[in-house]
Design an enzyme around this catalytic site. Structure first.
Site, short mmCIF file in Angstrom:
data_model
loop_
_atom_site.label_atom_id
_atom_site.label_comp_id
_atom_site.label_asym_id
_atom_site.label_seq_id
_atom_site.Cartn_x
_atom_site.Cartn_y
_atom_site.Cartn_z
N ASN A 40 20.91 48.13 82.34
CA ASN A 40 20.51 48.34 80.94
C ASN A 40 20.09 46.91 80.42
O ASN A 40 20.85 46.23 80.10
CB ASN A 40 21.31 49.11 80.13
CG ASN A 40 20.77 49.20 78.72
OD1 ASN A 40 19.62 49.17 78.31
ND2 ASN A 40 21.85 49.64 77.76
N TRP A 41 18.67 46.78 80.17
CA TRP A 41 18.19 45.42 79.63
C TRP A 41 18.05 45.45 78.28
O TRP A 41 17.56 44.48 77.71
CB TRP A 41 17.01 45.05 80.43
CG TRP A 41 17.07 44.73 81.86
CD1 TRP A 41 18.17 44.42 82.64
CD2 TRP A 41 16.04 44.24 82.78
NE1 TRP A 41 18.01 44.04 83.94
CE2 TRP A 41 16.48 43.91 84.10
CE3 TRP A 41 14.81 44.20 82.70
CZ2 TRP A 41 15.89 43.58 85.11
CZ3 TRP A 41 13.98 43.84 83.85
CH2 TRP A 41 14.45 43.37 85.05
N LYS A 42 18.40 46.58 77.62
CA LYS A 42 18.49 46.56 76.30
C LYS A 42 17.04 45.82 75.48
O LYS A 42 16.03 46.12 76.19
CB LYS A 42 19.58 45.82 75.37
CG LYS A 42 20.89 46.27 76.25
CD LYS A 42 22.13 45.77 75.45
CE LYS A 42 23.31 46.12 76.17
NZ LYS A 42 24.59 46.42 75.55
N HIS A 61 22.93 56.18 74.44
CA HIS A 61 23.73 55.07 74.46
C HIS A 61 24.34 54.84 73.11
O HIS A 61 23.78 55.18 72.13
CB HIS A 61 22.63 53.91 74.82
CG HIS A 61 23.43 52.56 75.24
ND1 HIS A 61 23.73 51.77 74.17
CD2 HIS A 61 23.72 52.28 76.32
CE1 HIS A 61 24.43 50.73 74.71
NE2 HIS A 61 24.61 51.02 76.06
N GLU A 76 24.77 52.32 71.31
CA GLU A 76 23.98 51.52 70.38
C GLU A 76 23.06 52.43 69.61
O GLU A 76 22.78 52.11 68.48
CB GLU A 76 23.22 50.43 70.95
CG GLU A 76 24.29 49.40 71.55
CD GLU A 76 23.64 48.49 72.61
OE1 GLU A 76 22.93 48.54 73.15
OE2 GLU A 76 24.68 47.81 73.05
N GLU A 130 31.12 55.03 78.84
CA GLU A 130 31.12 53.79 78.07
C GLU A 130 31.88 53.66 76.99
O GLU A 130 31.58 53.84 75.94
CB GLU A 130 29.78 53.35 77.76
CG GLU A 130 28.78 53.32 79.09
CD GLU A 130 27.57 52.45 78.89
OE1 GLU A 130 27.51 51.39 79.52
OE2 GLU A 130 26.82 52.69 77.81
N GLY A 174 29.63 45.14 75.67
CA GLY A 174 29.37 43.57 75.48
C GLY A 174 30.28 42.79 74.69
O GLY A 174 30.13 41.64 74.24
N SER A 197 31.21 45.78 80.07
CA SER A 197 31.58 44.54 80.38
C SER A 197 31.88 44.46 81.96
O SER A 197 32.61 43.79 82.39
CB SER A 197 32.82 44.08 79.72
OG SER A 197 32.40 43.88 78.41
N GLY A 256 24.91 46.17 81.35
CA GLY A 256 24.44 45.55 80.32
C GLY A 256 24.12 44.01 80.67
O GLY A 256 23.31 43.71 81.66
N GLY A 257 24.83 43.09 79.95
CA GLY A 257 24.67 41.81 80.07
C GLY A 257 24.42 40.99 81.34
O GLY A 257 23.87 40.50 81.84
C1 PEP Z 1 25.45 48.82 78.33
O1 PEP Z 1 24.62 48.24 77.54
O2 PEP Z 1 25.48 49.94 78.39
C2 PEP Z 1 26.53 47.82 78.77
C3 PEP Z 1 27.47 48.52 79.45
O3 PEP Z 1 26.50 46.79 78.34
P1 PEP Z 1 27.67 45.53 78.92
O4 PEP Z 1 27.39 45.53 80.38
O5 PEP Z 1 26.90 44.20 78.37
O6 PEP Z 1 28.84 45.71 78.27
#
Ligand code: PEP
Length: 250
Positions: free
Chosen positions: A8-10, A96, A98, A169, A175, A214, A235-236
């Site tokens: 997920n590049w957000k 998601h 967010e 999640e 994050g 994470s 994500g990150g």
């Molecule tokens: C996400 O955005 O779905 C996510 C899991 O982010 P991160 O890996 O940065 O915690």
């Protein structure tokens, strides 16, 4: 069942950056592990560039980060499932955290997105997970039940199991650098499996459940091998080709 390793590049990456990372990724991972499929969810503006980079690369698929539950119409700023299919997407993320917590999407609205996207031919990754106060109040199971019951309410009879994926999640792990412990992940995934069997009895056993929150190169391998973990949503650590390639191969 193939593990799904999703990125997920957000709201990161210009078209040029997305293209460069997608090409680097396919160079770094010339052959996917036999049991793995990769899906990248770039911003809408970079869908075409990533689709181009993945052309002819079996197992590398494209997804969108959101969708609106209508075919077309006066919905300024929104995008329909048919437009996403037209742009080369196979998957869409729905619910998601967010979008639930920053943009205020309700469980019911997420359920409408899931149902309409499935009806139009996309595969859906439905994200669920509890906040820290909900966990501390002992409401893990209740939150997962509510989100799954609403999210899966419109799943059509006869749907193939690989068209719907659940991503667990925990909101407090996204994050933040705080990964859920092995026992916490196995507990939540077992709860999700039991609700899947209750709400989608024909396919519940075979629906993939991803862990997200994470995930990094150094913990991906251990998490992937847990019971009822059928892939990862990253994500990150997916923003750089090098770290995401290591996660795919972990
Ligand atoms: C996400 O955005 O779905 C996510 C899991 O982010 P991160 O890996 O940065 O915690």
């Amino acid at each position: 069942m193939k593990q799904l390793i999703a990125a997920n590049w957000k709201m990161y990456k210009t078209v040029a950056e997305a293209k460069s990372v997608a090409c680097e990724l396919t160079d770094l991972v010339p052959d996917l592990p036999e049991n793995a499929e990769v899906a990248v969810f770039p911003p809408f503006t970079a869908l075409a560039a990533v689709a181009e980079a993945f052309k002819g690369r079996a197992g590398f698929t494209l997804g969108a980060q959101d969708v609106y539950p209508a075919g077309e119409g006066a919905f300024t700023g929104e995008i329909s499932p048919l437009m996403l299919l037209d742009a080369g997407c196979a998957y869409v993320l729905c619910g998601h955290s967010e979008r639930r917590h920053v943009l205020g999407e309700s469980d019911e609205f997420v359920g409408k997105k899931v149902a309409f996207s499935l009806e139009q031919g996309l595969a859906v990754v439905l994200c669920v997970g509890e906040t820290l106060p909900q966990r501390e109040a002992g409401d893990l199971s209740g939150v997962l039940r509510r989100q799954l019951e609403s999210g899966l309410a419109g799943v059509p009879a006869g749907l193939e199991a690989n068209r719907i994926v659940i991503a667990y999640e925990p909101v407090w792990a996204i994050g933040t650098g705080k990964v859920a412990g092995v026992a916490e992940i196995e507990q939540a995934h077992a709860i999700i499996r039991s609700y899947l069997e209750e709400f989608c009895p024909a396919i519940g056993r075979d629906v993939r459940i991803l862990y997200g929150g994470s995930v990094k190169e150094n913990n991906a391998g251990e998490i992937k091998r847990l019971v009822n973990v059928n892939g990862l949503l990253v994500g990150g650590a997916s923003l750089q080709a090098g770290s995401f390639a290591q996660i795919i191969e972990a």
